[in-house]
Write a protein that holds these residues in place. Structure first.
Motif, PDB file in Angstrom:
ATOM      1  N   CYS A 172      56.994   6.125 -31.750  1.00  0.00           N
ATOM      2  CA  CYS A 172      56.848   6.466 -33.168  1.00  0.00           C
ATOM      3  C   CYS A 172      55.397   6.821 -33.464  1.00  0.00           C
ATOM      4  N   SER A 173      55.198   7.845 -34.252  1.00  0.00           N
ATOM      5  CA  SER A 173      53.840   8.287 -34.562  1.00  0.00           C
ATOM      6  C   SER A 173      53.788   8.830 -35.985  1.00  0.00           C
ATOM      7  N   ALA A 174      52.566   8.802 -36.546  1.00  0.00           N
ATOM      8  CA  ALA A 174      52.292   9.366 -37.868  1.00  0.00           C
ATOM      9  C   ALA A 174      50.998  10.153 -37.782  1.00  0.00           C
ATOM     10  N   SER A 175      50.995  11.361 -38.314  1.00  0.00           N
ATOM     11  CA  SER A 175      49.823  12.233 -38.264  1.00  0.00           C
ATOM     12  C   SER A 175      49.714  12.989 -39.583  1.00  0.00           C
ATOM     13  N   ARG A 176      48.629  13.771 -39.706  1.00  0.00           N
ATOM     14  CA  ARG A 176      48.345  14.543 -40.920  1.00  0.00           C
ATOM     15  C   ARG A 176      48.389  13.635 -42.157  1.00  0.00           C
ATOM     16  N   ILE A 177      47.721  12.507 -42.064  1.00  0.00           N
ATOM     17  CA  ILE A 177      47.794  11.480 -43.108  1.00  0.00           C
ATOM     18  C   ILE A 177      46.694  11.726 -44.129  1.00  0.00           C
ATOM     19  N   ALA A 178      47.049  11.650 -45.392  1.00  0.00           N
ATOM     20  CA  ALA A 178      46.074  11.796 -46.473  1.00  0.00           C
ATOM     21  C   ALA A 178      46.561  10.994 -47.676  1.00  0.00           C
ATOM     22  N   LEU A 179      45.621  10.341 -48.332  1.00  0.00           N
ATOM     23  CA  LEU A 179      45.893   9.592 -49.562  1.00  0.00           C
ATOM     24  C   LEU A 179      44.997  10.143 -50.661  1.00  0.00           C
ATOM     25  N   THR A 180      45.596  10.518 -51.785  1.00  0.00           N
ATOM     26  CA  THR A 180      44.869  11.058 -52.929  1.00  0.00           C
ATOM     27  C   THR A 180      45.015  10.110 -54.106  1.00  0.00           C
ATOM     28  N   ILE A 181      43.903   9.749 -54.727  1.00  0.00           N
ATOM     29  CA  ILE A 181      43.937   8.910 -55.922  1.00  0.00           C
ATOM     30  C   ILE A 181      43.286   9.674 -57.073  1.00  0.00           C
ATOM     31  N   ARG A 182      43.765   9.401 -58.275  1.00  0.00           N
ATOM     32  CA  ARG A 182      43.248  10.049 -59.477  1.00  0.00           C
ATOM     33  C   ARG A 182      42.634   8.985 -60.377  1.00  0.00           C
TER      34      ARG A 182
ATOM     35  N   LEU B 117      56.577  13.271 -45.179  1.00  0.00           N
ATOM     36  CA  LEU B 117      56.665  12.304 -46.276  1.00  0.00           C
ATOM     37  C   LEU B 117      55.676  12.669 -47.373  1.00  0.00           C
ATOM     38  N   VAL B 118      56.154  12.677 -48.614  1.00  0.00           N
ATOM     39  CA  VAL B 118      55.308  12.836 -49.795  1.00  0.00           C
ATOM     40  C   VAL B 118      55.790  11.815 -50.815  1.00  0.00           C
ATOM     41  N   ARG B 119      54.960  10.833 -51.116  1.00  0.00           N
ATOM     42  CA  ARG B 119      55.289   9.804 -52.105  1.00  0.00           C
ATOM     43  C   ARG B 119      54.144   9.692 -53.097  1.00  0.00           C
ATOM     44  N   GLN B 120      54.491   9.357 -54.323  1.00  0.00           N
ATOM     45  CA  GLN B 120      53.476   9.182 -55.345  1.00  0.00           C
ATOM     46  C   GLN B 120      53.871   8.031 -56.253  1.00  0.00           C
ATOM     47  N   GLY B 121      52.892   7.515 -56.966  1.00  0.00           N
ATOM     48  CA  GLY B 121      53.137   6.393 -57.854  1.00  0.00           C
ATOM     49  C   GLY B 121      51.924   6.132 -58.723  1.00  0.00           C
ATOM     50  N   TYR B 122      51.961   4.987 -59.371  1.00  0.00           N
ATOM     51  CA  TYR B 122      50.875   4.614 -60.284  1.00  0.00           C
ATOM     52  C   TYR B 122      50.440   3.187 -59.983  1.00  0.00           C
ATOM     53  N   CYS B 123      49.125   2.989 -59.937  1.00  0.00           N
ATOM     54  CA  CYS B 123      48.539   1.663 -59.730  1.00  0.00           C
ATOM     55  C   CYS B 123      47.286   1.574 -60.590  1.00  0.00           C
ATOM     56  N   PRO B 124      47.205   0.618 -61.511  1.00  0.00           N
ATOM     57  CA  PRO B 124      46.025   0.542 -62.382  1.00  0.00           C
ATOM     58  C   PRO B 124      44.712   0.380 -61.619  1.00  0.00           C
TER      59      PRO B 124
ATOM     60  N   ASP C 123      42.904   8.203 -63.306  1.00  0.00           N
ATOM     61  CA  ASP C 123      43.754   7.530 -64.284  1.00  0.00           C
ATOM     62  C   ASP C 123      44.770   6.601 -63.637  1.00  0.00           C
ATOM     63  N   GLY C 124      44.728   6.447 -62.298  1.00  0.00           N
ATOM     64  CA  GLY C 124      45.568   5.466 -61.628  1.00  0.00           C
ATOM     65  C   GLY C 124      46.697   6.036 -60.796  1.00  0.00           C
ATOM     66  N   PHE C 125      46.945   7.330 -60.848  1.00  0.00           N
ATOM     67  CA  PHE C 125      48.020   7.908 -60.058  1.00  0.00           C
ATOM     68  C   PHE C 125      47.550   8.157 -58.621  1.00  0.00           C
ATOM     69  N   TRP C 126      48.467   7.993 -57.671  1.00  0.00           N
ATOM     70  CA  TRP C 126      48.146   8.203 -56.263  1.00  0.00           C
ATOM     71  C   TRP C 126      49.272   9.005 -55.599  1.00  0.00           C
ATOM     72  N   ARG C 127      48.941   9.625 -54.468  1.00  0.00           N
ATOM     73  CA  ARG C 127      49.917  10.407 -53.691  1.00  0.00           C
ATOM     74  C   ARG C 127      49.587  10.277 -52.212  1.00  0.00           C
ATOM     75  N   VAL C 128      50.625  10.063 -51.414  1.00  0.00           N
ATOM     76  CA  VAL C 128      50.504   9.936 -49.963  1.00  0.00           C
ATOM     77  C   VAL C 128      51.312  11.047 -49.313  1.00  0.00           C
ATOM     78  N   ASN C 129      50.747  11.667 -48.314  1.00  0.00           N
ATOM     79  CA  ASN C 129      51.489  12.647 -47.526  1.00  0.00           C
ATOM     80  C   ASN C 129      51.133  12.475 -46.055  1.00  0.00           C
ATOM     81  N   LEU C 130      52.134  12.584 -45.202  1.00  0.00           N
ATOM     82  CA  LEU C 130      51.948  12.452 -43.756  1.00  0.00           C
ATOM     83  C   LEU C 130      53.139  13.082 -43.052  1.00  0.00           C
ATOM     84  N   ARG C 131      53.003  13.214 -41.733  1.00  0.00           N
ATOM     85  CA  ARG C 131      54.098  13.681 -40.884  1.00  0.00           C
ATOM     86  C   ARG C 131      54.456  12.568 -39.908  1.00  0.00           C
TER      87      ARG C 131
END
Length: 241
Positions: A108-118, A215-222, A120-128
């Motif tokens: 099992c492997s994960a690549s092209r990983i990036a985490l974006t935070i804004r 994978l592309v997931r997003q959410g909110y964290c204060p 105002d608290g919103f975040w987004r994760v993308n990877l392969r």
């Protein structure tokens, strides 16, 4: 008085005496209090253990993304002049990138990983993610088989995973502060403890054998907005079941 009556009177007297004697006897019995349920203890439900020890990977320093230029005319410009209105396109973004090679555990492997935070608290994760990726060998000319010396192989127990059709991948991200040291090669967790300013919940997802999953997931964290300027790097925890 006839003998028959005497016997009946004697039996009756003995019965009365026996009843009176039993009335004064106390028989003590121990009766435990029945419980209606389990004791109030901190019981934990059974959790399936991970199939492998989780691997940790540290990102490079966060890179700010410049917002697009503001509109100078038209309806968009009028909308930006509304009092109290916030254009999400103008909010600051910060991207944390991980090494291109990513992280690999067994098959099992994960690549092209990036985490974006804004801010105002919103975040987004993308990877392969890949599980037993299909590798196409290049067309090469096979040399003739010759007599090669036989070498003894070390006694290493290999994990057979080719029969697995799918696995549940689990990733988790933590934002670290006060992390200004240069990353070692290969990247590894810091020797000193760092403050965890952002702790995102675990993200589980299934990956099929030989089928890459984007994978592309997003959410909110204060905390992502509260500590936006203080989060230097991100630590990723990767495992599978």
């Amino acid at each position: 008085m006839p003998t028959k009556w005497r016997i009946m009177i004697l039996v009756a007297a003995l019965a009365v005496a026996s009843a009176a004697a039993e009335a004064g006897v106390r028989r003590h019995r121990a009766r435990p209090t029945p419980l209606c349920g389990l004791p109030p203890a901190d019981y934990q439900p059974p959790q399936p253990p991970p199939a492998a020890v989780p691997a940790l990977l540290v990102s490079s320093p966060g890179v700010p993304l410049d917002p697009p230029p503001a509109a100078a005319d038209g309806a968009a410009a009028m909308s930006l002049q509304i009092p109290g209105g916030i254009d999400p396109r103008r909010l600051r973004l910060k991207v944390f990138q991980f090494p291109t090679a990513g992280v690999t555990i067994d098959h099992c492997s994960a690549s092209r990983i990036a985490l974006t935070i804004r801010e105002d608290g919103f975040w987004r994760v993308n990877l392969r993610a890949d599980q037993n990726p299909q590798v196409t060998a290049p067309n090469v000319v096979t040399p003739p088989v010759g007599a090669a010396p036989i070498r003894a192989l070390p006694a290493v127990r290999l994990k057979e995973t080719i029969y697995l059709k799918r696995n549940l991948f689990v990733v988790k991200f933590r934002g670290l502060g006060l992390y200004r040291e240069a990353l070692p090669t290969p990247p590894a967790p810091p020797p000193l403890g760092k403050p965890v300013l952002l702790d995102l919940c675990s993200i589980p997802f299934w990956v099929q054998r030989g089928v890459p999953y984007d994978l592309v997931r997003q959410g909110y964290c204060p905390d992502a907005g509260l500590y936006f300027d203080r989060i230097d790097r991100v630590e990723m925890e990767f495992s599978y079941r």
